[in-house]
Motif scaffolding. Structure first.
Motif, PDB file in Angstrom:
ATOM      1  N   VAL A  15     -38.259  -6.090  65.208  1.00 46.43           N
ATOM      2  CA  VAL A  15     -39.358  -6.977  64.840  1.00 46.43           C
ATOM      3  C   VAL A  15     -39.263  -7.241  63.348  1.00 46.43           C
ATOM      4  O   VAL A  15     -39.323  -6.307  62.544  1.00 46.43           O
ATOM      5  CB  VAL A  15     -40.734  -6.375  65.194  1.00 46.43           C
ATOM      6  CG1 VAL A  15     -41.845  -7.316  64.745  1.00 46.43           C
ATOM      7  CG2 VAL A  15     -40.842  -6.100  66.688  1.00 46.43           C
ATOM      8  N   SER A  16     -39.108  -8.496  62.976  1.00 45.18           N
ATOM      9  CA  SER A  16     -39.035  -8.882  61.568  1.00 45.18           C
ATOM     10  C   SER A  16     -40.325  -9.576  61.168  1.00 45.18           C
ATOM     11  O   SER A  16     -40.918 -10.312  61.972  1.00 45.18           O
ATOM     12  CB  SER A  16     -37.851  -9.826  61.323  1.00 45.18           C
ATOM     13  OG  SER A  16     -36.628  -9.187  61.620  1.00 45.18           O
ATOM     14  N   ILE A  17     -40.764  -9.342  59.935  1.00 45.55           N
ATOM     15  CA  ILE A  17     -41.985  -9.947  59.413  1.00 45.55           C
ATOM     16  C   ILE A  17     -41.587 -10.986  58.368  1.00 45.55           C
ATOM     17  O   ILE A  17     -41.028 -10.650  57.329  1.00 45.55           O
ATOM     18  CB  ILE A  17     -42.913  -8.891  58.791  1.00 45.55           C
ATOM     19  CG1 ILE A  17     -43.186  -7.765  59.793  1.00 45.55           C
ATOM     20  CG2 ILE A  17     -44.211  -9.532  58.333  1.00 45.55           C
ATOM     21  CD1 ILE A  17     -43.951  -6.597  59.202  1.00 45.55           C
ATOM     22  N   LEU A  18     -41.870 -12.237  58.664  1.00 41.88           N
ATOM     23  CA  LEU A  18     -41.496 -13.333  57.783  1.00 41.88           C
ATOM     24  C   LEU A  18     -42.726 -13.897  57.098  1.00 41.88           C
ATOM     25  O   LEU A  18     -43.802 -13.993  57.697  1.00 41.88           O
ATOM     26  CB  LEU A  18     -40.799 -14.445  58.584  1.00 41.88           C
ATOM     27  CG  LEU A  18     -39.558 -14.027  59.381  1.00 41.88           C
ATOM     28  CD1 LEU A  18     -39.053 -15.183  60.217  1.00 41.88           C
ATOM     29  CD2 LEU A  18     -38.465 -13.517  58.452  1.00 41.88           C
ATOM     30  N   ASP A  19     -42.542 -14.292  55.830  1.00 44.48           N
ATOM     31  CA  ASP A  19     -43.624 -14.927  55.086  1.00 44.48           C
ATOM     32  C   ASP A  19     -43.072 -16.155  54.383  1.00 44.48           C
ATOM     33  O   ASP A  19     -42.121 -16.778  54.861  1.00 44.48           O
ATOM     34  CB  ASP A  19     -44.261 -13.940  54.105  1.00 44.48           C
ATOM     35  CG  ASP A  19     -43.242 -13.301  53.165  1.00 44.48           C
ATOM     36  OD1 ASP A  19     -42.127 -13.856  53.027  1.00 44.48           O
ATOM     37  OD2 ASP A  19     -43.557 -12.259  52.557  1.00 44.48           O
ATOM     38  N   GLN A  20     -43.627 -16.494  53.230  1.00 50.79           N
ATOM     39  CA  GLN A  20     -43.209 -17.698  52.526  1.00 50.79           C
ATOM     40  C   GLN A  20     -41.751 -17.661  52.083  1.00 50.79           C
ATOM     41  O   GLN A  20     -41.135 -18.701  51.897  1.00 50.79           O
ATOM     42  CB  GLN A  20     -44.113 -17.913  51.308  1.00 50.79           C
ATOM     43  CG  GLN A  20     -45.561 -18.217  51.661  1.00 50.79           C
ATOM     44  CD  GLN A  20     -46.475 -18.175  50.451  1.00 50.79           C
ATOM     45  OE1 GLN A  20     -46.416 -17.246  49.659  1.00 50.79           O
ATOM     46  NE2 GLN A  20     -47.315 -19.184  50.299  1.00 50.79           N
ATOM     47  N   SER A  21     -41.205 -16.467  51.927  1.00 51.43           N
ATOM     48  CA  SER A  21     -39.827 -16.344  51.448  1.00 51.43           C
ATOM     49  C   SER A  21     -38.795 -16.613  52.531  1.00 51.43           C
ATOM     50  O   SER A  21     -37.620 -16.853  52.233  1.00 51.43           O
ATOM     51  CB  SER A  21     -39.597 -14.945  50.870  1.00 51.43           C
ATOM     52  OG  SER A  21     -39.723 -13.958  51.887  1.00 51.43           O
ATOM     53  N   LEU A  22     -39.194 -16.538  53.807  1.00 53.78           N
ATOM     54  CA  LEU A  22     -38.283 -16.739  54.947  1.00 53.78           C
ATOM     55  C   LEU A  22     -37.100 -15.781  54.911  1.00 53.78           C
ATOM     56  O   LEU A  22     -35.978 -16.137  55.285  1.00 53.78           O
ATOM     57  CB  LEU A  22     -37.759 -18.178  54.994  1.00 53.78           C
ATOM     58  CG  LEU A  22     -38.780 -19.307  55.149  1.00 53.78           C
ATOM     59  CD1 LEU A  22     -38.066 -20.635  55.337  1.00 53.78           C
ATOM     60  CD2 LEU A  22     -39.712 -19.047  56.310  1.00 53.78           C
ATOM     61  N   LEU A  23     -37.351 -14.544  54.492  1.00 62.21           N
ATOM     62  CA  LEU A  23     -36.284 -13.551  54.440  1.00 62.21           C
ATOM     63  C   LEU A  23     -36.365 -12.641  55.660  1.00 62.21           C
ATOM     64  O   LEU A  23     -37.368 -11.968  55.878  1.00 62.21           O
ATOM     65  CB  LEU A  23     -36.386 -12.720  53.158  1.00 62.21           C
ATOM     66  CG  LEU A  23     -36.203 -13.483  51.841  1.00 62.21           C
ATOM     67  CD1 LEU A  23     -36.336 -12.535  50.661  1.00 62.21           C
ATOM     68  CD2 LEU A  23     -34.857 -14.195  51.814  1.00 62.21           C
ATOM     69  N   THR A  60     -46.295 -24.480  64.100  1.00 59.87           N
ATOM     70  CA  THR A  60     -45.476 -23.486  63.401  1.00 59.87           C
ATOM     71  C   THR A  60     -44.123 -24.101  63.071  1.00 59.87           C
ATOM     72  O   THR A  60     -43.458 -24.658  63.945  1.00 59.87           O
ATOM     73  CB  THR A  60     -45.276 -22.225  64.260  1.00 59.87           C
ATOM     74  OG1 THR A  60     -46.542 -21.609  64.515  1.00 59.87           O
ATOM     75  CG2 THR A  60     -44.375 -21.222  63.549  1.00 59.87           C
ATOM     76  N   SER A  61     -43.730 -24.014  61.821  1.00 58.98           N
ATOM     77  CA  SER A  61     -42.422 -24.491  61.372  1.00 58.98           C
ATOM     78  C   SER A  61     -42.065 -23.751  60.097  1.00 58.98           C
ATOM     79  O   SER A  61     -42.922 -23.115  59.465  1.00 58.98           O
ATOM     80  CB  SER A  61     -42.426 -26.005  61.124  1.00 58.98           C
ATOM     81  OG  SER A  61     -43.258 -26.332  60.035  1.00 58.98           O
ATOM     82  N   ALA A  62     -40.805 -23.831  59.706  1.00 58.81           N
ATOM     83  CA  ALA A  62     -40.363 -23.163  58.481  1.00 58.81           C
ATOM     84  C   ALA A  62     -41.066 -23.757  57.254  1.00 58.81           C
ATOM     85  O   ALA A  62     -41.496 -23.026  56.359  1.00 58.81           O
ATOM     86  CB  ALA A  62     -38.851 -23.288  58.336  1.00 58.81           C
ATOM     87  N   LEU A  65     -44.659 -22.527  57.111  1.00 56.04           N
ATOM     88  CA  LEU A  65     -44.730 -21.119  56.728  1.00 56.04           C
ATOM     89  C   LEU A  65     -44.508 -20.939  55.233  1.00 56.04           C
ATOM     90  O   LEU A  65     -45.090 -20.042  54.610  1.00 56.04           O
ATOM     91  CB  LEU A  65     -43.694 -20.311  57.521  1.00 56.04           C
ATOM     92  CG  LEU A  65     -43.813 -18.783  57.450  1.00 56.04           C
ATOM     93  CD1 LEU A  65     -45.147 -18.306  58.015  1.00 56.04           C
ATOM     94  CD2 LEU A  65     -42.661 -18.118  58.204  1.00 56.04           C
ATOM     95  N   GLN A  66     -43.670 -21.794  54.636  1.00 55.98           N
ATOM     96  CA  GLN A  66     -43.386 -21.697  53.216  1.00 55.98           C
ATOM     97  C   GLN A  66     -44.548 -22.159  52.346  1.00 55.98           C
ATOM     98  O   GLN A  66     -44.620 -21.806  51.172  1.00 55.98           O
ATOM     99  CB  GLN A  66     -42.137 -22.510  52.874  1.00 55.98           C
ATOM    100  CG  GLN A  66     -40.838 -21.868  53.346  1.00 55.98           C
ATOM    101  CD  GLN A  66     -39.628 -22.728  53.044  1.00 55.98           C
ATOM    102  OE1 GLN A  66     -39.567 -23.901  53.421  1.00 55.98           O
ATOM    103  NE2 GLN A  66     -38.655 -22.153  52.360  1.00 55.98           N
ATOM    104  N   THR A  67     -45.445 -22.920  52.908  1.00 53.59           N
ATOM    105  CA  THR A  67     -46.558 -23.457  52.124  1.00 53.59           C
ATOM    106  C   THR A  67     -47.901 -22.820  52.483  1.00 53.59           C
ATOM    107  O   THR A  67     -48.919 -23.173  51.874  1.00 53.59           O
ATOM    108  CB  THR A  67     -46.669 -24.983  52.326  1.00 53.59           C
ATOM    109  OG1 THR A  67     -46.834 -25.275  53.726  1.00 53.59           O
ATOM    110  CG2 THR A  67     -45.412 -25.672  51.817  1.00 53.59           C
ATOM    111  N   GLN A  68     -47.911 -21.909  53.437  1.00 54.41           N
ATOM    112  CA  GLN A  68     -49.148 -21.266  53.856  1.00 54.41           C
ATOM    113  C   GLN A  68     -49.041 -19.756  53.696  1.00 54.41           C
ATOM    114  O   GLN A  68     -47.948 -19.196  53.770  1.00 54.41           O
ATOM    115  CB  GLN A  68     -49.467 -21.612  55.319  1.00 54.41           C
ATOM    116  CG  GLN A  68     -49.705 -23.092  55.551  1.00 54.41           C
ATOM    117  CD  GLN A  68     -49.774 -23.443  57.027  1.00 54.41           C
ATOM    118  OE1 GLN A  68     -49.229 -22.738  57.884  1.00 54.41           O
ATOM    119  NE2 GLN A  68     -50.441 -24.541  57.340  1.00 54.41           N
ATOM    120  N   ARG A  69     -50.158 -19.111  53.514  1.00 54.01           N
ATOM    121  CA  ARG A  69     -50.171 -17.663  53.346  1.00 54.01           C
ATOM    122  C   ARG A  69     -50.330 -16.985  54.716  1.00 54.01           C
ATOM    123  O   ARG A  69     -51.300 -16.273  54.968  1.00 54.01           O
ATOM    124  CB  ARG A  69     -51.291 -17.256  52.400  1.00 54.01           C
ATOM    125  CG  ARG A  69     -51.132 -17.800  50.994  1.00 54.01           C
ATOM    126  CD  ARG A  69     -52.289 -17.394  50.100  1.00 54.01           C
ATOM    127  NE  ARG A  69     -52.351 -15.951  49.949  1.00 54.01           N
ATOM    128  CZ  ARG A  69     -51.654 -15.247  49.059  1.00 54.01           C
ATOM    129  NH1 ARG A  69     -50.827 -15.880  48.240  1.00 54.01           N
ATOM    130  NH2 ARG A  69     -51.782 -13.938  48.980  1.00 54.01           N
TER     131      ARG A  69
END
Length: 294
Positions: A15-23, A60-62, A65-69
């Motif tokens: 399970v990976s947790i992704l945020d604004q960094s998309l890492l 939901t899109s990349a 996700l990059q512009t929302q917290r």
């Protein structure tokens, strides 16, 4: 969901947790090509979720996700597809400022963690992946599902919550969010929700670090008469709710440690779900998004 590249190279954990960094892993931080693949995975999942929910456009899109917290929990099966891995599904959550009504009709301004999008690939549904993903999020947030809000949940999601967490009694709202009885149980009378230590996640949202004003009041509770108090210091709390049931007076009361008041879940509490839920009528069908999970 299969992709023409190695999923295990993008996401090192089950399970990976992704945020604004998309890492998705340390390796992807220095590899623009891997980050592009991660964006492709998120976009495809978002489109699949929108199709399952019969939405006109993905929520939901990349790029979103990059512009929302928000945070996106992505579940993979690393052994499938000849060892290249497949993506099983995702769960997106985020804090939202909401105006809610409790059972007595009192207005409450809160910022709870909300379930915003929840999708499991159709070909692997009803295998327990949805429960695994949802429980992982609860463990990571140290939160009970009753303290969350749900954005236009489908009948499937409501049945899921009733079966696994005994959440059956929702409190009617005027917006698209659903909350349950336990959401309000920490607020008795006109006592406002207390603050938590600095640097920790508060009851409904992150607590700002380095604020002496907030830190100085985290062991106190504000009482007032039917109005939100700004000058009196209620702005330091995630929720400022007062009742008109008390006489027009203001006072400060000590707050007992959280476990004694039953305000916050104790460590590991969310992992021990009730073995048997009481028999209740099936939840009412709600118009809106269709959450896909096993």
């Amino acid at each position: 969901m299969e992709f023409p590249f190695d999923i295990n190279q993008l996401f090192s954990e089950r399970v990976s947790i992704l945020d604004q960094s998309l890492l998705g892993s340390r390796k992807s931080a220095s590899r623009p090509d891997l980050q592009a693949h991660i964006a492709t995975v998120i976009d495809e999942l978002g489109r699949a979720s929108a199709k399952a929910q019969q939405l006109t456009a993905p929520i939901t899109s990349a790029s979103k996700l990059q512009t929302q917290r928000h945070q996106l929990y992505l579940l993979k099966d690393g052994e499938s597809n000849g060892g290249r891995g497949v993506v099983v599904g995702f769960l997106k959550v985020g804090y939202k400022k909401l105006f809610l009504l409790d059972r007595q009709g009192a207005h409450i301004e809160a910022e709870p963690l909300c379930v915003l999008d929840f999708y499991i690939s159709e070909n692997v549904q009803r295998h327990g992946y949805g429960l695994e993903l949802f429980d992982f999020m609860l463990q990571h947030k140290s939160l009970e599902p009753t303290l969350m809000a749900y954005d236009r949940p489908s009948p499937k999601l409501l049945s899921f919550l009733a079966k696994h967490h005994c959440l059956t009694q929702s409190v009617p709202q005027v917006n698209n969010f659903v909350v349950f009885e336990g959401f309000f149980q920490n607020r008795s009378g006109s006592v406002c929700a207390p603050l938590t230590d600095q640097g920790m996640y508060g009851y409904f949202g992150p607590v700002e670090k380095g604020s002496p004003q907030k830190a100085g009041r985290r062991h106190q509770t504000l009482l007032c008469d039917g109005e939100r108090s700004g000058a009196s210091g209620a702005e330091g709390s995630s929720v400022a709710v007062c009742s008109a049931s008390l006489p027009p007076a203001i006072g400060i009361l000590p707050v007992l440690p959280f476990p004694e008041r039953g305000i916050f879940p104790q460590q590991g509490l969310h992992s021990s779900r009730p073995a048997v839920c009481p028999s209740v009528p099936p939840p009412r069908a709600l118009q809106g998004k269709t959450h896909q999970f096993p």
